[in-house]
Design a protein around this motif. Structure first.
Motif, short mmCIF file in Angstrom:
data_model
loop_
_atom_site.label_atom_id
_atom_site.label_comp_id
_atom_site.label_asym_id
_atom_site.label_seq_id
_atom_site.Cartn_x
_atom_site.Cartn_y
_atom_site.Cartn_z
N THR A 1 -46.62 -55.67 38.28
CA THR A 1 -47.87 -56.40 38.48
C THR A 1 -48.94 -55.95 37.48
OG1 THR A 1 -48.49 -54.84 40.24
CG2 THR A 1 -47.47 -56.92 40.90
N ASP A 2 -48.93 -54.69 37.09
CA ASP A 2 -49.89 -54.23 36.08
C ASP A 2 -49.72 -55.01 34.79
OD1 ASP A 2 -50.97 -52.37 37.80
OD2 ASP A 2 -49.90 -50.65 36.95
N PRO B 1 -55.16 -59.38 31.64
CA PRO B 1 -55.81 -60.65 31.28
C PRO B 1 -55.08 -61.44 30.20
CG PRO B 1 -57.45 -58.93 31.55
CD PRO B 1 -56.12 -58.25 31.65
N GLU B 2 -54.55 -60.75 29.21
CA GLU B 2 -53.91 -61.47 28.11
C GLU B 2 -52.61 -62.14 28.55
OE1 GLU B 2 -52.64 -57.11 27.78
OE2 GLU B 2 -54.47 -58.26 28.27
N VAL B 3 -52.00 -61.66 29.63
CA VAL B 3 -50.78 -62.25 30.17
C VAL B 3 -51.10 -63.29 31.24
CG1 VAL B 3 -48.63 -61.77 31.42
CG2 VAL B 3 -49.43 -60.19 29.63
N LEU C 1 -55.32 -70.71 33.56
CA LEU C 1 -56.07 -71.81 32.94
C LEU C 1 -55.17 -73.01 32.63
CD1 LEU C 1 -58.43 -69.82 30.54
CD2 LEU C 1 -58.93 -70.75 32.82
N GLY C 2 -53.93 -72.95 33.09
CA GLY C 2 -53.02 -74.07 32.92
C GLY C 2 -52.50 -74.24 31.51
N VAL D 1 -61.16 -73.27 34.11
CA VAL D 1 -62.15 -72.21 34.17
C VAL D 1 -61.83 -71.39 35.41
CG1 VAL D 1 -63.81 -73.63 35.46
CG2 VAL D 1 -64.62 -71.66 34.16
N ALA D 2 -61.95 -70.06 35.31
CA ALA D 2 -61.49 -69.18 36.38
C ALA D 2 -62.63 -68.32 36.91
CB ALA D 2 -60.35 -68.28 35.88
#
Length: 255
Positions: A82-83, A88-90, A96-97, A186-187
């Protein structure tokens, strides 16, 4: 968000824009107006006219025990997968689809391959993506009661699989609208997604109750003037909903 997903809208386009007037017509609630056509004040003691609620780790929960067992067998510390997956980059491209769940798994595998063999890496990535999930029935019941009083909008960082996920959970009719990061691109905690959710509810942001399990998401909602709940257990939601959480004493009815 949860181990694999959450996203696309689980309601019809018409229901997605009901607003508070449509909600009152649907539920049979009477709308009263003050002079000048301004909406009447909310009932005394209620600080909100709509509920905006997160999905994962509030309504939906995943069983990651099989993944933990696989990590242990591979000699990895619990949470290693999970880490990597939620870095964020993964993670963000998925939310964001912009990529598919399979592409997300491929990124997880690439991150794990340096620590275990490619076969084990794929097994771990798939175990996370395919983790079974369930709905918390107590939370679902509370939200259904609340929706009898005010519009309910799910606001979730999600993938484009949420439509089918909600169907599997039997929750396609839970909310008046679903605001998904993958659909809106957008998240949370971006303020834009909160504005979209309040607009779908047809309620000013300062009259929204926002429920989420992540502090940064709650802080962003509070900065926009929303009443907020940092969710840890159903009692947190019950307290925040106040009278809206009460069950109608008449058999077979909720209010």
């Amino acid at each position: 968000m949860g181990p694999a997903t959450s996203a696309a809208d689980g309601v019809s386009p018409a229901a997605d824009h009901v607003g508070i007037e449509g909600h009152r017509r649907r539920t049979g609630m009477t709308t009263h107006h003050t002079p000048g056509n301004a909406p009447a004040a909310a009932p005394p003691g209620r600080a909100f006219d709509a509920v905006l609620c997160d999905l994962d780790n509030v309504v939906r929960f995943y069983d990651t025990a099989p993944l933990t067992a696989l990590e242990r067998a591979a000699g990895l510390p619990e949470g290693t997968t999970t880490d990597i997956a939620y870095a964020p980059e993964v993670d963000l491209p998925l939310l964001l689809g912009r990529i598919t769940p399979d592409a997300w798994v491929a990124s997880i595998v690439a991150g794990l391959a340096k620590r275990v063999g490619p076969e084990q890496a794929r097994e771990l990535g798939r175990a996370l993506a395919d983790a079974p999930f369930r709905a918390d029935e107590e939370v679902v019941a509370l939200l259904r009661r609340a929706r009898a009083h005010v519009p309910l909008v799910l606001i979730t960082n999600a993938t484009l699989q949420l439509d089918s996920d909600l169907a599997l959970l039997g929750l396609t009719d839970l909310a008046d609208a679903v605001v998904s990061s993958a659909v809106e691109q957008v998240a949370k905690p971006d303020p834009a997604i909160y504005r979209i959710a309040a607009e779908r509810a047809g309620v000013p942001m300062e009259r929204c109750l926002f429920v989420d399990d992540r502090q940064e998401n709650v802080d962003a909602a509070a900065a926009l003037g929303m009443t907020t709940v940092l969710y840890r257990e159903p009692a947190d939601l019950r307290r925040a909903l106040g009278p809206c959480a009460k069950q109608d004493p008449r058999p077979g009815r909720e209010r």
